[in-house]
Write an enzyme that holds these catalytic residues in place. Sequence first.
Site, PDB file in Angstrom:
ATOM      1  CD  GLU A   1      82.171   9.436  30.468  1.00  0.00           C
ATOM      2  OE1 GLU A   1      82.383   8.335  31.023  1.00  0.00           O
ATOM      3  OE2 GLU A   1      83.068  10.286  30.283  1.00  0.00           O
TER       4      GLU A   1
ATOM      5  CE  LYS B   1      87.370  14.042  25.690  1.00  0.00           C
ATOM      6  NZ  LYS B   1      87.056  14.495  27.052  1.00  0.00           N
TER       7      LYS B   1
ATOM      8  CB  SER C   1      91.288  19.440  22.624  1.00  0.00           C
ATOM      9  OG  SER C   1      90.104  20.022  22.103  1.00  0.00           O
TER      10      SER C   1
HETATM   11  C1  LIG Z   1      88.202  17.357  20.851  1.00  0.00           C
HETATM   12  C2  LIG Z   1      87.629  17.536  22.215  1.00  0.00           C
HETATM   13  N1  LIG Z   1      88.032  18.571  22.961  1.00  0.00           N
HETATM   14  C3  LIG Z   1      87.541  18.781  24.195  1.00  0.00           C
HETATM   15  C4  LIG Z   1      86.575  17.960  24.729  1.00  0.00           C
HETATM   16  C5  LIG Z   1      86.029  18.293  26.090  1.00  0.00           C
HETATM   17  O1  LIG Z   1      86.496  17.486  27.103  1.00  0.00           O
HETATM   18  P1  LIG Z   1      87.579  17.997  28.117  1.00  0.00           P
HETATM   19  O2  LIG Z   1      87.111  19.305  28.638  1.00  0.00           O
HETATM   20  O3  LIG Z   1      87.611  16.938  29.154  1.00  0.00           O
HETATM   21  O4  LIG Z   1      88.861  18.118  27.414  1.00  0.00           O
HETATM   22  C6  LIG Z   1      86.124  16.859  23.999  1.00  0.00           C
HETATM   23  C7  LIG Z   1      85.111  15.952  24.559  1.00  0.00           C
HETATM   24  O5  LIG Z   1      84.503  15.175  23.927  1.00  0.00           O
HETATM   25  C8  LIG Z   1      86.677  16.647  22.710  1.00  0.00           C
HETATM   26  O6  LIG Z   1      86.263  15.623  21.951  1.00  0.00           O
END
Ligand SMILES: Cc1ncc(COP(=O)(O)O)c(C=O)c1O
Lengths: 403, 272
Positions: A118, A96, A385
């Site tokens: 948000e 993020k 992620s």
């Molecule tokens: C670690 C992590 N991965 C994925 C996401 C999902 O968001 P996005 O699909 O935009 O990557 C989040 C959202 O809070 C997250 O914290």
Amino acid sequence: MSNLNSYRTGPDETGHFGIFGGQFVAETLMPLILELDAAYEASKKDPEFAKELSGLLKHYVGRESPLYFAERLTEHYGGAKIYLKREDLNHTGAHKINNCMGQILLARRMGKTRIIAETGAGQHGVATATVAARFGLKCAIYMGETDIERQKPNVFRMKLLGAEVIPVKSGARTLKDAMNEALRDWVTNVADTFYIIGTVAGPHPYPQLVRDFQCIIGEETRRQMREAEGRLPDTLLACIGGGSNAMGLFHPFLDEESVEIIGVEAAGHGIDTDKHAASLKGGRPGVLHGNRTYLLQDDDGQILEAHSISAGLDYPGIGPEHSWLNDVGRVKYVNATDQEALDAFQLCCRLEGIIPALESSHALAHLEKIAPDLPKDHIIVVNLSGRGDKDIFTVASALGVDL
Amino acid sequence: MSETRIDRRFRALKAEGRAAFVTYVMAGDPDLESALEIVKGLPAAGADIIEVGLPFTDPMADGPAIQQAGLRALASGTTLRKTLDLIAEFRKTDDETPIVLMGYYNPIYSYGVDRFLKDARAAGIDGMIVVDLPSEEDSELCLPARAAGFNFIRLATPTTNDRRLPKVLANSSGFLYYVSIAGTTGAAAPKPADVATALQRIRKATDLPIAVGFGIRTGAQAAEIAKIADGAVVGTALVEQVALGSDNKDAVKRVLDLAREISAGIRSVKKT
Ligand SMILES: Cc1ncc(COP(=O)(O)O)c(C=O)c1O
């Protein structure tokens, strides 16, 4: 799209990816959104902006993030060779912050003094609070009460970073409701406030600019894979909430025909129940939060509540570019249930010594369905992620453990 | 475009020398039957134009009162179809009072734009305000609605600067709805002096009647606005009356009582 030979030219001048995207917002916000678009376009032409951003990403965020060969997961499945893109190792623990850093530099250029955002899992909230602290800007984070309950560590983190966390009591008190409330704040405080949207959704230009700031994930992966294996990967896997970590990994590879690309939505209790967050599989095109995209909705166009064990995926929509990539068939979208994600979460902890975010665990969960049957020279990259420290309370309670 | 009930009403009020009282109530709040009674009672209580809210789960430009009203309406089973039925029922006894449907785009998009325009015409709707369709999205609904003879009424706000104003005015008709504050419905009351300055600026760009709304709660406030605008819009204050008690019959009376009070304020202002 203007160039039919490329999947990477969107959005068009009106902010659309095919029929998806657009600018469906109240008039109060339109002048500001146009101003943001202009500021963003100007920043792209300014080498100083790129230099400042890349310096911060290197020295503050800690990029580049490793592309790590997951030897024991690979052994476990006994098929494809598995790499993890370690976004969990970024400062604040998820992808993020890549986007937050880009947007806060835009906010500064636009002379804004107050930041709002948000958050669902709290990762975007923490990343926003972090960059706001770093640049000395006031910060308010909207978060649903349900999510405040299940992501307590991140709530306290945001407070430590000097942000005000505003509990949202409407709807199911999750991410969708937090976004409504952030939009209402923005409508009220347009003059001094910059809204850092946390995913590739919202009115144009957000889906594009968030994507561009996240593309560093895929660009690094390309380079690192060339160094490690001397070639492109064969399969990319990422989880999808709004779809920013996925888009960041996918986009630089969209025009590589040999690369199979798979996004994993949250199937909650199962795609055939009413408790899931798989907007592509279970939804249809509609308009919410500034864009047209696939949405979970009833027959009357009322938005349904999503469900996922992972707060970051608990959203009834998806970024418009994903909707387009789905319809043109370039990216394959699958899903994983709460239980499958929990199993993958635990497996990754034990085999790799990495506690993954519950969001990322949905991407990991798909490995079991494809890796064992693939040849040993087939290379899969999973976007890890984020890290799962924030999730230990949720996981403990799902496993029946009292902390 | 041929003349609509909205055009006729503003022309008549101009001749009469007073501002329009524009009311907003939510379809199906607190239930479909009571909402119909409210809408039926509004003209006699002084309403010149009635905006009927179409409930939506995620009203991003509305404050708590109208959010709650929408949720009550959805809980009582209100749909777009039933909202059209309510208006059709009203039209059986009132062929004069203009009706404006106000809401968000997704329920309309989901229903299908062509089908919606056909059914809205049959129900007796004269105009529409769709909060999340700025002029950038005119091809979605505004242009087809215009072609079908509806007034597409647009919001202008304090952030709508002179450069943007012509875009907002293009393709809009009936009246212009000036949102007197940057904010959600039901927020702070507008400062008449600020509104007057804004209206002077806007009148240079259009001959459309201008109605002013957001934050007007009393007859006295409405009278202040009536002095400077062609209409005063009251929504949140009326909708809040619904929520004050649990008996739905009383809700009808409370809404209409407040409407009468505000109407008196507006009618006390004579214009030359
Ligand atoms: C670690 C992590 N991965 C994925 C996401 C999902 O968001 P996005 O699909 O935009 O990557 C989040 C959202 O809070 C997250 O914290």
